[in-house]
Write an enzyme that holds these catalytic residues in place. Structure first.
Site, PDB file in Angstrom:
ATOM      1  N   ARG A 148       0.794  -1.238   0.000  1.00 31.47           N
ATOM      2  CA  ARG A 148       0.000   0.000   0.000  1.00 31.47           C
ATOM      3  C   ARG A 148       0.826   1.288   0.000  1.00 31.47           C
ATOM      4  O   ARG A 148       0.237   2.370   0.060  1.00 31.47           O
ATOM      5  CB  ARG A 148      -0.989   0.034   1.176  1.00 31.47           C
ATOM      6  CG  ARG A 148      -2.042  -1.038   1.115  1.00 31.47           C
ATOM      7  CD  ARG A 148      -3.282  -0.641   1.847  1.00 31.47           C
ATOM      8  NE  ARG A 148      -3.060  -0.388   3.256  1.00 31.47           N
ATOM      9  CZ  ARG A 148      -3.982   0.111   4.079  1.00 31.47           C
ATOM     10  NH1 ARG A 148      -5.170   0.436   3.615  1.00 31.47           N
ATOM     11  NH2 ARG A 148      -3.707   0.285   5.351  1.00 31.47           N
ATOM     12  N   ASP A 149       2.136   1.178  -0.080  1.00 37.56           N
ATOM     13  CA  ASP A 149       2.920   2.429  -0.128  1.00 37.56           C
ATOM     14  C   ASP A 149       4.187   2.217  -0.963  1.00 37.56           C
ATOM     15  O   ASP A 149       5.283   2.597  -0.559  1.00 37.56           O
ATOM     16  CB  ASP A 149       3.276   2.897   1.275  1.00 37.56           C
ATOM     17  CG  ASP A 149       3.630   4.386   1.325  1.00 37.56           C
ATOM     18  OD1 ASP A 149       3.266   5.103   0.367  1.00 37.56           O
ATOM     19  OD2 ASP A 149       4.267   4.829   2.298  1.00 37.56           O
ATOM     20  N   ILE A 150       4.027   1.622  -2.140  1.00 35.03           N
ATOM     21  CA  ILE A 150       5.157   1.441  -3.049  1.00 35.03           C
ATOM     22  C   ILE A 150       5.524   2.797  -3.642  1.00 35.03           C
ATOM     23  O   ILE A 150       4.693   3.465  -4.273  1.00 35.03           O
ATOM     24  CB  ILE A 150       4.809   0.446  -4.182  1.00 35.03           C
ATOM     25  CG1 ILE A 150       4.440  -0.922  -3.600  1.00 35.03           C
ATOM     26  CG2 ILE A 150       5.968   0.318  -5.162  1.00 35.03           C
ATOM     27  CD1 ILE A 150       5.571  -1.598  -2.869  1.00 35.03           C
TER      28      ILE A 150
END
Length: 747
Positions: A148-150
């Site tokens: 969820r935070d690439i």
């Protein structure tokens, strides 16, 4: 938390990142002697409730549930479960006071975002970087973990620029309830942005945005807004830069498709497609030439040096690994790398830091490599790393080079050096560390709460009271005194009042530096310190006391001997040899007596530094007067054959020792002390004959011959004054005879 704070065997160095409620610090692992990264989160910012334990709280209003203590612990568990060579590894997890922490590998080269700022990336290199990241991301997806935070800031690089997927703080398990707006907006997939249910394909969208950023140099945008927002609102197509091949553009369009079903289904699949597109558009490779066998010994030697350097650099990993560069190997490498231009060797910043680290370790070519690194932060970082060396001389060299270098904000050098002193087995290194702390401290003429902090000042108090080496203990105590730390002094005072002999000895050293101990120290302790210090000062350096007494005896012996020789003149019918014998006998006997009074007057005035100057001068003057009067009484009774009046003799002796006591209490310069003593003797001998108020002269001189009396008094005054301080004159002459050493510039 601040630099120098200790979490188990990790010592905080500096803050290297801050995001949301979590902070990231670099730290030194004292067990494995390496640099690590520690991510911390404070429990005090969460309403955990009374009696709550780790992971039982709720987030404060407006904060994401994904940043509460439960999620912090879950992040550590997720990373630990994902065993992949390109997922940033976790070394430890725990709680320290009101903070949770995760200990991770330190990434020396920063992030992909940092790399992108420093240089453009070719499509082929983008593929090389993204392949291991894709493999790591797919492994997480196999475990049903959605990151969820690439983004580029979450792909970290080690010293060899190998990429690592990091920061699972916002990750979730597939199928669990999610929140909208969690993540970084410019990388978010449409479904993540809208708060719809998501799966691993949301990460793949962000992965595609990351590939675009690396290939183009920036994230896609239009009309000053992030493109993904316009994609959701207007179904705007992906902006493709001019000149980008269609095959590469096609991969990016599919990776960032609006519908999850239209995207690649794994990260590896998207990178393989990008590789095919890049290969398709690559220039034809030139014919491969068979390398020529190298037989030149010079070239082979250079290649060996480069191989030794490469292996040492890989092991060290810019401080994140173990330093392994033996002295012989380093000196061999240095013979080439110190002349890098001549050998056409290109040294990176990391390579420069490695050579400085090795130079500090082995003391070879140190100043050269110190000057080669121009960045103060790099110099300081390498020297701080060298404090962890197994070799005491290396730690000593590091401290010496940290003594004058500019510190970071907040300061890192004092607390790191204080921690080294606390655990340092070598007394020389501990002493150098204390000198460094004193040089780097802000001077103060008044008592202040602390010099640096209660932690550092407390360590200084411990060294002052209990260091096994007396020189280190004394240096620490004198530093506390000169820099006026009330906190350290209070610790020593409490311990001394409780019967701690080490603390009492430390207070003696403190008192030796200052006029008086503060009233915060117990009165009985202050009194005992004063008396002990006074006695210690009087008896210090007994050999010098012997020489001082002998020189005073010689001076007063010359006075009495000279007078005796003149007193037994030719009119007494004595032969020359008899006159000389009488003079020597009288000088030897009475010189010992009178010289003792002069000796006490000079030494009490000069040595009792625990007393005020007027106090020690008055004491020396009074004692010297009484002892000298007693000696002259014996002299007059048995040599001159009469008993002098005590009042007149006291007055003469009061003048006789005045110059010795007064000047010795004010200065140690032999010229001034000799002058003061000569004036006192001159006045006592001459005026005792001339003044009507003096019943008997100190020495019987010629009747009516004022010039002759004055000349004799002047001569014996000079002789006594100079001979009394003969040791100081000898030392001064020796210093003048020594050649002046060449001046040395500070490091």
């Amino acid at each position: 938390m601040e630099p120098g704070y200790r979490i188990e065997h990790y010592v905080i160095v500096e803050k290297i990142g801050q995001g949301g409620q979590a902070a990231v610090w670099s730290a030194h692992d004292e067990r494995l002697k390496r640099t690590v990264a520690i991510k911390t989160i404070s429990l005090s910012q969460f309403n955990t409730g009374e009696g709550s334990t780790l992971g039982s709280g709720t987030a404060p209003a407006g904060a994401s549930m994904l940043t509460n203590p439960d999620r912090f612990r879950e992040e550590a568990e997720i990373i630990a479960a994902l065993e992949h060579p390109n997922i940033l590894p976790v070394y430890a997890f725990g709680q320290d006071s009101d903070s949770l922490y995760i200990v991770m590998r330190y990434m020396a080269a920063g992030s992909l975002k940092d790399l992108l700022k420093s240089e453009p990336l070719t499509p082929a290199r983008v593929v090389t970087i993204m392949e291991p990241v894709a493999s790591a991301l797919d492994l997480a997806h196999q475990y049903q973990i959605i990151h969820r935070d690439i983004k580029s800031a979450n792909i970290l690089l080690d010293a060899q620029l190998h990429p690592y997927l990091a920061d699972f703080g916002l990750s979730m398990t597939k199928g669990t309830q999610t929140e909208g707006g969690v993540g970084t907006l410019v990388y978010m997939s449409p479904e993540q942005m809208m708060g719809d249910p998501i799966d691993q394909r949301s990460d793949l969208y962000s992965f595609g945005m990351l590939m675009y950023e690396l290939l183009v140099g920036e994230l896609p945008s239009a009309d000053g807004q992030p493109w993904n927002m316009l994609q959701v609102m207007r179904n705007m197509p992906l902006p493709i830069p001019d000149g980008m091949p269609d095959s590469i553009a096609s991969v990016l369009r599919r990776s960032t498709a609006l519908a999850p079903d239209d995207r690649f289904q794994t990260a590896v699949e998207s990178v393989e497609a990008l590789r095919e597109a890049v290969t398709e558009n690559a220039q034809p490779a030139a014919a491969v030439e068979v390398p020529v066998e190298i037989t030149d010994p010079t070239v082979l030697a250079l290649m060996e040096a480069q191989d030794l350097f490469r292996r040492a650099q890989e092991r060290w990993s810019d401080g994140a690994g173990r330093f392994r560069f033996e002295a012989g190997d380093f000196k061999y490498v240095d013979s080439y790398y110190a002349d890098a231009d001549d050998w056409n060797i290109q040294l990176t910043d990391v390579g420069m830091r490695l050579m400085l680290r090795a130079a500090l370790e082995h003391g070879h070519d140190l100043e050269y490599w110190w000057e080669q690194i121009k960045d103060t932060d790099d110099r300081r970082a390498v020297a701080l790393q060298a404090l962890t060396s197994d070799l005491a001389p290396a730690r000593l060299r590091a401290i010496e080079h940290l003594a004058y270098i500019q510190d970071s904000t907040p300061p890192a050098i004092p607390i790191r050096v204080a921690n080294v002193i606390d655990a340092e087995p070598d007394a020389t290194v501990r002493l150098a560390g204390i000198h460094l702390l004193e040089r780097r401290a802000t001077p103060s003429s008044a008592w202040r709460s602390v010099i640096y902090s209660e932690l550092i000042d407390g360590k200084l108090a411990t060294r002052a009271a209990h260091d096994s080496d007396p020189a280190v203990a004394e240096a620490a105590a004198r530093m506390v005194a000169r820099l006026h730390s009330s906190y350290a002094l209070a610790q020593l005072g409490k311990q001394a009042a409780a019967g701690d002999n080490g603390a009492f000895s430390a207070l003696i050293n403190v008192r030796d530096e200052i006029p008086a101990l503060p009233t915060s120290i117990a009165s009985d302790v202050r009194r005992r310190v004063f008396l002990t210090l006074s006695w210690r000062q009087l008896l210090a350096d007994p050999l010098s006391l012997v020489w001082r007494y002998l020189s005073a005896t010689l001076a007063c012996g010359a006075l009495i001997g000279g007078y005796a020789y003149l007193a037994f003149n030719d009119q007494n019918g004595l032969l020359f040899s008899q006159r000389v014998g009488n003079a020597l006998a009288a000088g030897a006997l009475y010189g010992l007596l009178i010289g003792f009074g002069v000796f006490v007057a000079t030494e009490v005035a000069a040595r009792l530094r625990a007393w005020s100057a007027p106090g020690r001068i008055a004491l020396a003057w009074i004692i010297g007067t009484l002892l000298t009067a007693a000696a002259f009484s014996v002299y007059d009774r048995y040599f001159n054959g009469y008993i002098p009046l005590s009042q007149g003799l006291l007055m003469d002796c009061f003048v006789f020792v005045a110059g010795f006591a007064i000047v010795s209490g004010l200065t140690h310069r032999p010229s001034l002390r000799s002058l003061g003593g000569a004036i006192g003797v001159l006045l006592a001998v001459y005026l005792s004959k001339q003044l009507p108020s003096s019943p008997e002269p100190l020495l019987y001189l010629w009747d009516g011959a004022d010039t002759q009396n004055l000349t004799f008094s002047l001569i014996i005054g000079i002789i006594v004054g100079v001979l009394t301080f003969l040791p100081e004159w000898v030392s001064a002459i020796r210093r003048l005879a020594q050649p002046t050493p060449p001046s040395q510039s500070a490091t």
